[in-house]
Design a protein around this motif. Sequence first.
Motif, PDB file in Angstrom:
ATOM      1  N   ALA A 207     -28.988  41.736 -51.958  1.00  0.00           N
ATOM      2  CA  ALA A 207     -27.274  41.920 -51.924  1.00  0.00           C
ATOM      3  C   ALA A 207     -26.994  43.245 -52.820  1.00  0.00           C
ATOM      4  CB  ALA A 207     -26.879  40.606 -52.673  1.00  0.00           C
ATOM      5  N   ALA A 208     -26.836  44.492 -51.978  1.00  0.00           N
ATOM      6  CA  ALA A 208     -26.886  45.696 -52.492  1.00  0.00           C
ATOM      7  C   ALA A 208     -25.384  46.162 -52.270  1.00  0.00           C
ATOM      8  CB  ALA A 208     -27.789  46.721 -52.019  1.00  0.00           C
ATOM      9  N   ALA A 209     -24.759  45.373 -51.620  1.00  0.00           N
ATOM     10  CA  ALA A 209     -23.204  45.831 -51.261  1.00  0.00           C
ATOM     11  C   ALA A 209     -22.356  45.004 -52.296  1.00  0.00           C
ATOM     12  CB  ALA A 209     -23.030  45.390 -49.831  1.00  0.00           C
ATOM     13  N   ASN A 210     -20.840  45.259 -52.020  1.00  0.00           N
ATOM     14  CA  ASN A 210     -19.944  44.528 -52.792  1.00  0.00           C
ATOM     15  C   ASN A 210     -19.758  42.975 -51.972  1.00  0.00           C
ATOM     16  OD1 ASN A 210     -18.018  44.686 -50.684  1.00  0.00           O
ATOM     17  ND2 ASN A 210     -17.744  46.741 -51.404  1.00  0.00           N
ATOM     18  N   TYR A 217     -23.352  38.940 -44.227  1.00  0.00           N
ATOM     19  CA  TYR A 217     -24.764  38.799 -43.480  1.00  0.00           C
ATOM     20  C   TYR A 217     -25.532  37.621 -44.533  1.00  0.00           C
ATOM     21  CZ  TYR A 217     -25.497  42.008 -47.954  1.00  0.00           C
ATOM     22  OH  TYR A 217     -25.597  42.613 -49.105  1.00  0.00           O
ATOM     23  N   ILE A 218     -24.678  37.001 -45.618  1.00  0.00           N
ATOM     24  CA  ILE A 218     -25.333  35.994 -46.087  1.00  0.00           C
ATOM     25  C   ILE A 218     -25.208  34.570 -45.494  1.00  0.00           C
ATOM     26  CG2 ILE A 218     -25.620  34.502 -48.249  1.00  0.00           C
ATOM     27  CD1 ILE A 218     -24.998  36.916 -49.924  1.00  0.00           C
ATOM     28  N   ASP A 219     -26.222  33.896 -44.982  1.00  0.00           N
ATOM     29  CA  ASP A 219     -25.996  32.666 -44.308  1.00  0.00           C
ATOM     30  C   ASP A 219     -26.358  31.513 -45.322  1.00  0.00           C
ATOM     31  OD1 ASP A 219     -25.060  33.887 -41.898  1.00  0.00           O
ATOM     32  OD2 ASP A 219     -27.259  34.381 -41.381  1.00  0.00           O
ATOM     33  N   GLU A 220     -25.981  30.152 -44.793  1.00  0.00           N
ATOM     34  CA  GLU A 220     -26.456  28.826 -45.430  1.00  0.00           C
ATOM     35  C   GLU A 220     -27.747  29.038 -45.801  1.00  0.00           C
ATOM     36  OE1 GLU A 220     -25.584  24.304 -45.161  1.00  0.00           O
ATOM     37  OE2 GLU A 220     -24.875  25.589 -43.516  1.00  0.00           O
ATOM     38  N   VAL A 224     -31.126  35.037 -52.011  1.00  0.00           N
ATOM     39  CA  VAL A 224     -30.318  36.170 -52.090  1.00  0.00           C
ATOM     40  C   VAL A 224     -30.817  36.960 -53.294  1.00  0.00           C
ATOM     41  CG1 VAL A 224     -28.255  37.433 -52.362  1.00  0.00           C
ATOM     42  CG2 VAL A 224     -28.369  35.312 -51.241  1.00  0.00           C
ATOM     43  N   ILE A 225     -31.570  38.210 -53.283  1.00  0.00           N
ATOM     44  CA  ILE A 225     -32.031  38.744 -54.395  1.00  0.00           C
ATOM     45  C   ILE A 225     -30.739  39.810 -54.821  1.00  0.00           C
ATOM     46  CG2 ILE A 225     -33.741  40.545 -55.055  1.00  0.00           C
ATOM     47  CD1 ILE A 225     -35.519  39.522 -52.912  1.00  0.00           C
ATOM     48  N   LEU A 226     -30.522  39.754 -56.074  1.00  0.00           N
ATOM     49  CA  LEU A 226     -29.444  40.460 -56.625  1.00  0.00           C
ATOM     50  C   LEU A 226     -29.489  40.815 -57.965  1.00  0.00           C
ATOM     51  CD1 LEU A 226     -28.261  37.768 -57.940  1.00  0.00           C
ATOM     52  CD2 LEU A 226     -26.649  37.568 -56.110  1.00  0.00           C
ATOM     53  N   GLY A 227     -28.432  41.525 -58.657  1.00  0.00           N
ATOM     54  CA  GLY A 227     -28.761  41.868 -59.985  1.00  0.00           C
ATOM     55  C   GLY A 227     -27.724  41.003 -60.795  1.00  0.00           C
ATOM     56  N   GLN A 233     -23.270  37.183 -57.572  1.00  0.00           N
ATOM     57  CA  GLN A 233     -23.847  35.769 -57.809  1.00  0.00           C
ATOM     58  C   GLN A 233     -22.952  34.715 -57.449  1.00  0.00           C
ATOM     59  OE1 GLN A 233     -24.548  35.597 -62.087  1.00  0.00           O
ATOM     60  NE2 GLN A 233     -26.043  37.276 -61.888  1.00  0.00           N
ATOM     61  N   LEU A 234     -21.773  34.665 -57.608  1.00  0.00           N
ATOM     62  CA  LEU A 234     -20.695  33.861 -57.210  1.00  0.00           C
ATOM     63  C   LEU A 234     -20.343  33.616 -55.650  1.00  0.00           C
ATOM     64  CD1 LEU A 234     -18.430  31.771 -58.080  1.00  0.00           C
ATOM     65  CD2 LEU A 234     -16.756  33.580 -58.204  1.00  0.00           C
ATOM     66  N   CYS A 235     -20.606  35.021 -54.853  1.00  0.00           N
ATOM     67  CA  CYS A 235     -20.367  35.011 -53.612  1.00  0.00           C
ATOM     68  C   CYS A 235     -21.440  34.318 -52.980  1.00  0.00           C
ATOM     69  CB  CYS A 235     -20.377  36.326 -53.144  1.00  0.00           C
ATOM     70  SG  CYS A 235     -20.131  36.791 -51.448  1.00  0.00           S
ATOM     71  N   ALA A 236     -22.793  34.593 -53.467  1.00  0.00           N
ATOM     72  CA  ALA A 236     -23.985  33.981 -52.867  1.00  0.00           C
ATOM     73  C   ALA A 236     -23.839  32.203 -53.015  1.00  0.00           C
ATOM     74  CB  ALA A 236     -25.187  34.483 -53.456  1.00  0.00           C
ATOM     75  N   ILE A 237     -23.459  31.854 -54.090  1.00  0.00           N
ATOM     76  CA  ILE A 237     -23.252  30.518 -54.103  1.00  0.00           C
ATOM     77  C   ILE A 237     -22.230  29.943 -53.323  1.00  0.00           C
ATOM     78  CG2 ILE A 237     -22.600  28.686 -55.770  1.00  0.00           C
ATOM     79  CD1 ILE A 237     -24.098  30.442 -57.974  1.00  0.00           C
ATOM     80  N   GLU A 238     -21.173  30.405 -53.227  1.00  0.00           N
ATOM     81  CA  GLU A 238     -20.151  30.311 -52.292  1.00  0.00           C
ATOM     82  C   GLU A 238     -20.592  30.363 -50.954  1.00  0.00           C
ATOM     83  OE1 GLU A 238     -16.796  32.419 -53.489  1.00  0.00           O
ATOM     84  OE2 GLU A 238     -16.013  31.155 -54.939  1.00  0.00           O
ATOM     85  N   MET A 239     -21.348  31.178 -50.458  1.00  0.00           N
ATOM     86  CA  MET A 239     -21.825  31.274 -49.025  1.00  0.00           C
ATOM     87  C   MET A 239     -22.838  30.060 -48.708  1.00  0.00           C
ATOM     88  SD  MET A 239     -20.051  33.327 -47.777  1.00  0.00           S
ATOM     89  CE  MET A 239     -20.828  33.598 -46.267  1.00  0.00           C
TER      90      MET A 239
END
Length: 590
Positions: A207-210, A217-220, A224-227, A233-239
């Motif tokens: 996850a390098a973008a906003n 591009y994040i699916d169920e 997700v590798i992020l900072g 972090q919130l977006c990845a969990i919600e996705m």
Amino acid sequence: MANEEKMTSTEAKKDQAGLGGQKQRRRTVCVVGHKNPDTDSICSAIAYAYLKNQSSVPHEASFNGRSDLPPSYNYVAARAGRISAETQYVLERFHAKTPILLENIGTRVKDMEIRKVDGVRSNISLKRAWTLMQEQNIFTLPITNSKNKLKGLITINDIAKSYMEEYSSSIVSTAKTPYRNILETLEAEMIVGDPEGVFDNGKVVIAAANPDVMENYIDEHDMVILGNRYEGQLCAIEMQADCIVVCLGAPVSRTIQSMARERGCTIIVTPLDTYAVARLINQSMPVSFFMREEENLVTFRLDDYTEEIRDTMSKKRYRDFPILDRNGSYVGMISRRNLLGVRKRNLILVDHNEVSQAVDNVLDAEIMEIIDHHRLGSLETINPVYFRNQPVGCTCTIIYQMFLENGVEIPADIAEIMCSAILSDTLIFRSPTCTPMDVAAATALAKIAGIECEDFAKKMFTAGSDLSTKTAEEICYQDFKKFEVGDRNIGVGQITFMSTEELQGIRERIVPFLKNLVDSKELDMVCFMMTNIIEEGTDLICFGKDAEDIIDASFHEKLENGSAYLKGVVSRKKQLIPSLMTGISQITGA
């Protein structure tokens, strides 16, 4: 009956002998006679093994360079075939133990240097496997289960290939990667989730973008590798990502942790940066995904002969081959270079010195000594050996002399079997091979043993001539030897008897078997001697190439229906074989 035993790994284990505060290994040396052993072959092996275990002369002194050293060898009597009825009678009569059966002296896998590489479980990571290989300086790692059964192999090449191949972003879940592996590989900590869980669905995403772009591009079920960005972090969990990997050891807020628990999302925190995580994440996959599985492997057993595995090892371009024991459990690894350093098995030959009569693969053994009373044969050795050959009627006569020369007392049980051998080989002193030394040795041994030669010998020969329950093959092979005469292979069997009544029906039973030996091209000619000890003559049955011409040239007798009576001929060694050699030479002009 005396117990018949095969050589076991337990018997072949080396004993320990103290020497100056250090332990010296004692290697097993088999003392063995020829195939289809007669009484002399068996009794000589027993007697000479006993003598060698009582003294260090002649072999120990020459090999150690010092006569005061304790013996470094343990000598064991062996046999290269089935025991005859005559010999069985002798062993039972004097309560002697039947020598171990040694059908093949070739080196086996267990004689090689086997590297003890411990097996690992199939769920360890590629990175862990690589680390173990580097620490142990090995190229192949065995994969075993909890019962030490081999499940597969992983090699350095397999690991290198896993790094170089282009895999889809879902390869980590396809490999069903344990979270334990991910934590170990990334030097990470799990702050939400079950460390015993498995990542088995979704792809790996960086996850390098906003957050607005991430949603595309994040699916169920993704990882997700992020900072440290809260929004990411919130977006990845919600996705509905299954796992988020937070890099650089960034703190994760309680709110994010709470939401992750509610959504079933695992949170892993690693001190590594995003690049390192992206590079290493594939190394967390279990070796089971890349290993070569057991059914596709080339494995060998401890009891496999090196001669049999040599071709397989040369054709398969594998660096290492796993070894299994007789129960199928993993033992260790060997490579092609281990064949070069294989330790040959030690051997002493008695009552023969021809390859065709010796135990299988005799040339692969380390022959230490030869004690014999026959003509010089075709056997060659790499190193000089102690070779004692005397023109006497029995090998046990030579061994009797060696007892005297070495000052070793002959116990009654050894004297009994040695005397039996001399009486058998010399046909109660009636054979032309019998010498005054044989008579003197048998007389002295009989005195020690407390037996009367003539009476005992008749009982022994009578026991040996009872062939009513034996098959044609058993009759022919109970005392059978192969000889190379020029370019011809000749087989000669012999039975002895006290009266013609004992041979009723024997000829009709063995003739078809003898003909089959010749028809199968196994031998050029086969002879079978039915020797009457009392009348001192032999009824000879003979088939094969030029058989009629050879017998005529050898004995001036005509074969009628494959048979001829040879008056005065009772010895295979001194009468039949030399005459056949002369006859063959005459008809071939060689």
